[in-house]
Scaffold this motif. Sequence first.
Motif, short mmCIF file in Angstrom:
data_model
loop_
_atom_site.label_atom_id
_atom_site.label_comp_id
_atom_site.label_asym_id
_atom_site.label_seq_id
_atom_site.Cartn_x
_atom_site.Cartn_y
_atom_site.Cartn_z
N LEU B 27 0.97 -1.04 0.03
CA LEU B 27 -0.09 -0.01 -0.12
C LEU B 27 0.87 1.21 0.06
O LEU B 27 0.68 2.14 -0.86
N ALA B 28 1.73 1.24 0.92
CA ALA B 28 2.60 2.48 0.99
C ALA B 28 3.97 1.86 1.47
O ALA B 28 3.89 1.27 2.73
N MET B 29 5.17 2.25 0.95
CA MET B 29 6.47 1.44 1.38
C MET B 29 6.70 1.99 2.74
O MET B 29 6.43 3.33 3.25
N GLY B 30 7.06 1.14 3.83
CA GLY B 30 7.56 1.46 5.13
C GLY B 30 6.22 1.39 6.02
O GLY B 30 6.53 0.99 7.24
N LEU B 31 5.13 1.24 5.49
CA LEU B 31 3.82 0.77 6.59
C LEU B 31 3.94 -0.38 7.28
O LEU B 31 3.86 -0.81 8.37
N GLY B 32 4.36 -1.36 6.36
CA GLY B 32 4.64 -2.90 6.81
C GLY B 32 5.71 -3.04 7.78
O GLY B 32 5.60 -3.68 8.95
N LYS B 41 13.15 2.51 10.69
CA LYS B 41 13.26 2.02 9.45
C LYS B 41 11.95 2.32 8.57
O LYS B 41 12.36 2.73 7.49
N GLY B 42 11.21 2.07 9.30
CA GLY B 42 9.42 2.09 8.57
C GLY B 42 9.48 3.81 8.11
O GLY B 42 9.02 4.08 7.10
N PHE B 46 9.41 5.26 4.44
CA PHE B 46 8.00 5.94 3.92
C PHE B 46 8.47 7.35 3.53
O PHE B 46 7.93 7.67 2.52
N ALA B 47 9.57 8.03 4.08
CA ALA B 47 10.02 9.17 3.56
C ALA B 47 10.43 9.12 1.97
O ALA B 47 10.06 10.00 1.21
N VAL B 108 15.05 2.43 -9.87
CA VAL B 108 15.66 2.09 -8.56
C VAL B 108 14.66 2.19 -7.40
O VAL B 108 14.57 1.50 -6.48
N LEU B 109 13.73 3.30 -7.57
CA LEU B 109 12.51 3.49 -6.66
C LEU B 109 11.79 2.14 -6.68
O LEU B 109 11.44 1.69 -5.45
#
Lengths: 279, 448
Positions: B27-32, B41-42, B46-47, B108-109
Amino acid sequence: MITGKKAKTSVRLSFSYVALVLLTVFCAYPALWVLMSSFRTGDALFSDTILPASYTFSHYIGLFDKHPFGVWYWNTLKISVSSMILGTILTLLTGYAFSVFRFTGRKNLMSMLLVLGLFPGFMSMIAIYILLNQMNLLNTHTAVVIVYAAGAPLYFLFAKSYFDTIPKSLVEAARIDGAGHMPIFFRIVLPLSTPLIVFTSLMTFTGAFTDFIFAKLVLRSPDKKTLAVGLFDMIGDRFSNEFTMFAAGCVLAAVPVTVLFILMQRFLVEGLTAGADKG
Amino acid sequence: MQQLAIKREYPEHSRKFRKKAALLSALAMGLGQIYNRQYTKGILMFAVYVYGIFTAVTSLPHALWALATLGETETHLQKVGRLYKQVMGDHSIFLMIEGLITVFIMLVLVWLYIAGIKDAYRTGKLREEGIQPNTFKQTLRFVAAYRFPHIVLAIPMLGIVFFTVMPIIFMILVAFTNFTRDTMPPAHLINWEGLQAFKEILRIKAWSHTFYSVTLWTFIWAFFATITGYFGGFAAALLVQQKGIRFRSFWRTAFILPFAIPMFVSTLILRNIFNGQFGPVNQYLGMLGIAKAPWLSDPLWAKITLILANFWLSFPVSMLMIIGILSTIPKDMYEAADIDGASGFQKTRLITFPMVMFSMAPLIIMQFVGNINNFNIVYLLTNGKPLNGDFQFAGHTDILITWLFKLSMEQGKYNYASVIGIFIFIVLSAFAIWNVRRTKAFKEEEAS
């Protein structure tokens, strides 16, 4: 029987010495010829004698009077030494990472780098030119150094092969003693790699010292020129006929590198052999 | 990861952690990661995610437009009030490179995004097994310990991506455009032309004739240049290292001279030495009463001179390598041969030569590949001359790489040059990959 064998040996040796002397002449002749030409009076290529009739130092002086030879020399040294330091560090690290560690994609990455290393450099020069333009680095030495150093790790294979020959047990012992990756690299691996370091440094140094196509493209103003570009322009121009002065420039440019190579001969053999042995 | 994680007794949780973590990460990187209680880390991830979305929204459409069209407005004159003013149009080349950079960053992203999902899934799985996920400090320590090669390689790879890979992709793209000096931006727009340049080089007779002839000569040249350098070095090494020779280091030093003199210097010197009118070689021939040879002005002679000069430049390297290898051949092999009554020639043929070949074979192929690309010597010694009237912008001694250089830098036919570049690239990579896959450095590892 014994005398026959002795005679055979001495015949073989005398033939060998003749061959060695001939080969020496063949190897040394261009260097000697240019040295002699640089002392010859006048500025023509043509001469009736092998040794100049009269000697003069005027061409050496002229280099500094008529051309900014000192500036070229300083520019070249600056560029070569900086690219050498940066390029050698990058190459050694790349070789070390590939030699010691196993990670996914490693082999593919290695093959990719090897193939990229074969790609003719100036094919991509237009793109690099535009890139440098975007970064406002045109006509700067920084640009040349960055490009040389960035290209150096493509030739990591010698370094990797050399590191492969360092016994793994040494590294493992250090690791058991609690040494981290960086201390192992700097305290144990590097001190064992003098031939490799010398070899890599020499190669990156001479690479930067002698390249002129890229330098010519990027360095536009006379005060930024390097030796290779300056000397090439000296005789590349159809109307210039300062051959003897060019010869003097060649002598001044070639002597330091040549002496360096001869002094470092032993390391060259060892550095090259490690690469040859392992491919 | 297990090494650093502390195993704890957890009550039996539901087995939902991994799915939930992965879904949240998708859904959004870092939420997991935040869900897995790896807060620092999250948040960091997310940033990155926010930055990625921002770039994707702001520059990706422009980049794709730029790559697809290479610009739409030409530089033109526009009436401003009473005066005509020049309005700069789109700069196709800049658009292409900027588009490429954006696409690179996006790739890369995307890669990071996928890695994030994977990581969340894995950590969720660990939690299900009752293992405490790494704290941020532990993660850092883990990265320093187990991702060391990645960190070390990051900087050189970044340089290579920017100064080698990207320019190469750019040049490959150019082969499919009509980029020549006549369509130089910003005055003109460049268009995609598909395989037009390929067709022209292979179909138009003047071009294809040049292409095939130059390719043929390139291979002949590479073959002779490699063979002469290698066997010359071999002979010199045997000569210096043979039993009973004195002053070894003196001879060796003398033979290294050609290798030690900076190449641009020695090649320019050789060009003068072989000068047909004034060069010393012809002078000496004249003194001996032999007719002068047209070293650089006759096509065949120029080719021979090129190979000769290359021999002079290249045999010292082979010699140094072979001397190194000779010292590693076990002495007892020769002693055994002596007992069997082998002659010197037999020993060389049956022991020395195979041993040296075994080590040198991969390097010979690499030298061959290098000679196909040996720009410097051809450019500095003959510059492709003598001229050939039948060729398109190439001389008799031009090899592919120098022809390419002339086409791009002198003639401004960038698209044609790129086509030739692609051709060289394919040939070389085939050789190189085949070769590298066979060498010891690769094989050894398959066993371990």
